[in-house]
Motif scaffolding. Structure first.
Motif, PDB file in Angstrom:
ATOM      1  N   LEU A  95      74.114 -34.483   5.719  1.00 11.92           N
ATOM      2  CA  LEU A  95      73.210 -33.986   4.988  1.00 11.92           C
ATOM      3  C   LEU A  95      73.858 -33.940   3.571  1.00 11.92           C
ATOM      4  O   LEU A  95      72.813 -34.104   2.191  1.00 11.92           O
ATOM      5  CB  LEU A  95      71.887 -32.996   5.167  1.00 11.92           C
ATOM      6  N   ARG A  96      74.497 -32.485   3.672  1.00  7.53           N
ATOM      7  CA  ARG A  96      75.304 -32.587   2.523  1.00  7.53           C
ATOM      8  C   ARG A  96      75.637 -33.024   1.423  1.00  7.53           C
ATOM      9  O   ARG A  96      76.073 -33.083   0.776  1.00  7.53           O
ATOM     10  CB  ARG A  96      76.213 -30.857   2.671  1.00  7.53           C
ATOM     11  N   ASN A  99      73.547 -35.296  -0.057  1.00  2.97           N
ATOM     12  CA  ASN A  99      72.736 -34.555  -1.483  1.00  2.97           C
ATOM     13  C   ASN A  99      73.317 -34.779  -2.639  1.00  2.97           C
ATOM     14  O   ASN A  99      73.257 -34.906  -3.092  1.00  2.97           O
ATOM     15  CB  ASN A  99      72.343 -33.289  -1.202  1.00  2.97           C
ATOM     16  N   ARG A 100      74.577 -34.366  -2.411  1.00  2.61           N
ATOM     17  CA  ARG A 100      76.281 -34.199  -3.471  1.00  2.61           C
ATOM     18  C   ARG A 100      75.747 -35.880  -3.812  1.00  2.61           C
ATOM     19  O   ARG A 100      75.633 -36.233  -5.369  1.00  2.61           O
ATOM     20  CB  ARG A 100      76.699 -34.075  -2.902  1.00  2.61           C
ATOM     21  N   TRP A 102      72.770 -37.982  -3.814  1.00  4.86           N
ATOM     22  CA  TRP A 102      72.559 -38.734  -5.096  1.00  4.86           C
ATOM     23  C   TRP A 102      71.969 -37.721  -5.921  1.00  4.86           C
ATOM     24  O   TRP A 102      71.185 -37.845  -6.704  1.00  4.86           O
ATOM     25  CB  TRP A 102      71.008 -38.407  -4.146  1.00  4.86           C
ATOM     26  N   SER A 103      73.195 -36.574  -5.395  1.00  2.00           N
ATOM     27  CA  SER A 103      71.943 -36.189  -7.320  1.00  2.00           C
ATOM     28  C   SER A 103      73.285 -36.579  -8.178  1.00  2.00           C
ATOM     29  O   SER A 103      73.573 -35.774  -9.297  1.00  2.00           O
ATOM     30  CB  SER A 103      72.732 -34.077  -7.025  1.00  2.00           C
ATOM     31  N   LEU A 169      65.679 -36.564   3.790  1.00  2.00           N
ATOM     32  CA  LEU A 169      66.922 -36.369   2.899  1.00  2.00           C
ATOM     33  C   LEU A 169      65.859 -37.252   1.497  1.00  2.00           C
ATOM     34  O   LEU A 169      65.885 -36.927   0.199  1.00  2.00           O
ATOM     35  CB  LEU A 169      67.471 -35.861   2.879  1.00  2.00           C
ATOM     36  N   GLU A 172      63.061 -36.913  -0.821  1.00  2.00           N
ATOM     37  CA  GLU A 172      63.219 -35.428  -1.523  1.00  2.00           C
ATOM     38  C   GLU A 172      62.968 -36.563  -3.058  1.00  2.00           C
ATOM     39  O   GLU A 172      63.145 -35.503  -3.556  1.00  2.00           O
ATOM     40  CB  GLU A 172      64.089 -34.399  -1.114  1.00  2.00           C
ATOM     41  N   THR A 180      68.204 -32.684  -6.995  1.00  2.00           N
ATOM     42  CA  THR A 180      68.321 -32.225  -5.800  1.00  2.00           C
ATOM     43  C   THR A 180      68.068 -31.095  -5.075  1.00  2.00           C
ATOM     44  O   THR A 180      66.702 -30.504  -5.169  1.00  2.00           O
ATOM     45  CB  THR A 180      69.815 -31.769  -6.239  1.00  2.00           C
ATOM     46  N   ALA A 181      68.547 -31.708  -3.604  1.00  2.00           N
ATOM     47  CA  ALA A 181      67.347 -30.690  -2.616  1.00  2.00           C
ATOM     48  C   ALA A 181      68.242 -29.585  -2.653  1.00  2.00           C
ATOM     49  O   ALA A 181      69.493 -29.104  -2.811  1.00  2.00           O
ATOM     50  CB  ALA A 181      67.778 -31.854  -1.178  1.00  2.00           C
ATOM     51  N   ASP A 183      69.633 -26.190  -0.408  1.00  3.88           N
ATOM     52  CA  ASP A 183      70.428 -26.418   0.956  1.00  3.88           C
ATOM     53  C   ASP A 183      69.627 -25.434   2.261  1.00  3.88           C
ATOM     54  O   ASP A 183      69.668 -26.396   3.197  1.00  3.88           O
ATOM     55  CB  ASP A 183      71.938 -25.285   0.821  1.00  3.88           C
ATOM     56  N   LEU A 186      67.799 -28.279   3.522  1.00  2.00           N
ATOM     57  CA  LEU A 186      68.587 -29.368   4.559  1.00  2.00           C
ATOM     58  C   LEU A 186      68.927 -29.064   5.393  1.00  2.00           C
ATOM     59  O   LEU A 186      68.676 -29.948   7.159  1.00  2.00           O
ATOM     60  CB  LEU A 186      70.149 -29.347   4.210  1.00  2.00           C
TER      61      LEU A 186
END
Length: 207
Positions: A95-96, A99-100, A102-103, A169, A172, A180-181, A183, A186
């Motif tokens: 997930l992290r 997230n990185r 998609w950000s 995710l 979001e 960005t989501a 943490d 997540l």
């Protein structure tokens, strides 16, 4: 050097066909997409970079959106899944990473393409990398390792179960429009949704 306007190769240049030409076009489209984003992607630029003509592109992709999606899918090749030693650790790491991703500017390309596709279901389906076979692969891998460790039962090895966290995710970004989501989101997806769902798929109790 590119061929002439009719698509004939220049002197001394071997004419490319089939998969070889398609690969060259996709490489060029990936480069254009990465450098300038979808808004600046044009068939002319891709043709010039690939050393071909627009007709060769249009025979394979009917418009720049279809080409952009194909190029994005090349960018989104599956990477090696994490192996932290626990299912929770692996899920959080996946997930992290997402997230990185998609950000980043790469994620901005995905959002541009989704917006451009609008309600075109066929094109949107091509962008559903989060629920496709390629995207499910790392999740099935970490679940398979969890099964081998006794953290999950074999019944958890289902693509829809595997990709639930990624879909949440994605929402979001796509539905809520966050840049960005945090943490803690997540962690909440992992602890409140994903791990309980995995536990319910069989008798094994995750650690």
């Amino acid at each position: 050097m590119a061929g002439d306007a009719t698509g004939q190769p220049a002197a001394g240049q071997t004419r490319r066909r089939g998969a070889v030409l398609e690969e060259a076009i996709l490489r060029a489209a990936v480069a254009e997409l990465t450098e300038s984003g979808y808004a600046a992607l044009t068939m002319d630029k891709v043709a010039a970079r690939a050393g071909t003509n627009k007709n060769a592109i249009y025979r394979r992709w009917p418009n720049r959106l279809a080409l952009g999606i194909a190029a994005y899918r090349q960018l989104a090749k599956t990477i090696q899944p994490p192996d932290t030693g626990s299912l929770r650790g692996d899920v959080l790491e996946l997930l992290r990473r997402a997230n990185r991703n998609w950000s980043s500017p790469f994620g901005a390309i995905l959002r541009e393409l989704i917006s451009a596709a609008g309600g075109t279901s066929e094109l949107l389906a091509q962008l559903q990398d989060q629920s496709g076979d390629a995207a499910a692969a790392p999740w099935l891998t970490v679940l398979g390792r969890a099964v081998a460790r006794g953290e999950a039962s074999p019944e958890a090895l289902h693509p829809r179960v595997a990709t639930v966290a990624m879909v949440l995710l994605r929402n979001e970004f796509v539905v809520r429009g966050v840049p960005t989501a945090p943490d803690d989101v997540l962690v909440e997806i992992t602890d409140e949704v994903y791990l309980p769902l995995v536990r319910q798929r069989g008798p094994a109790t995750p650690n």
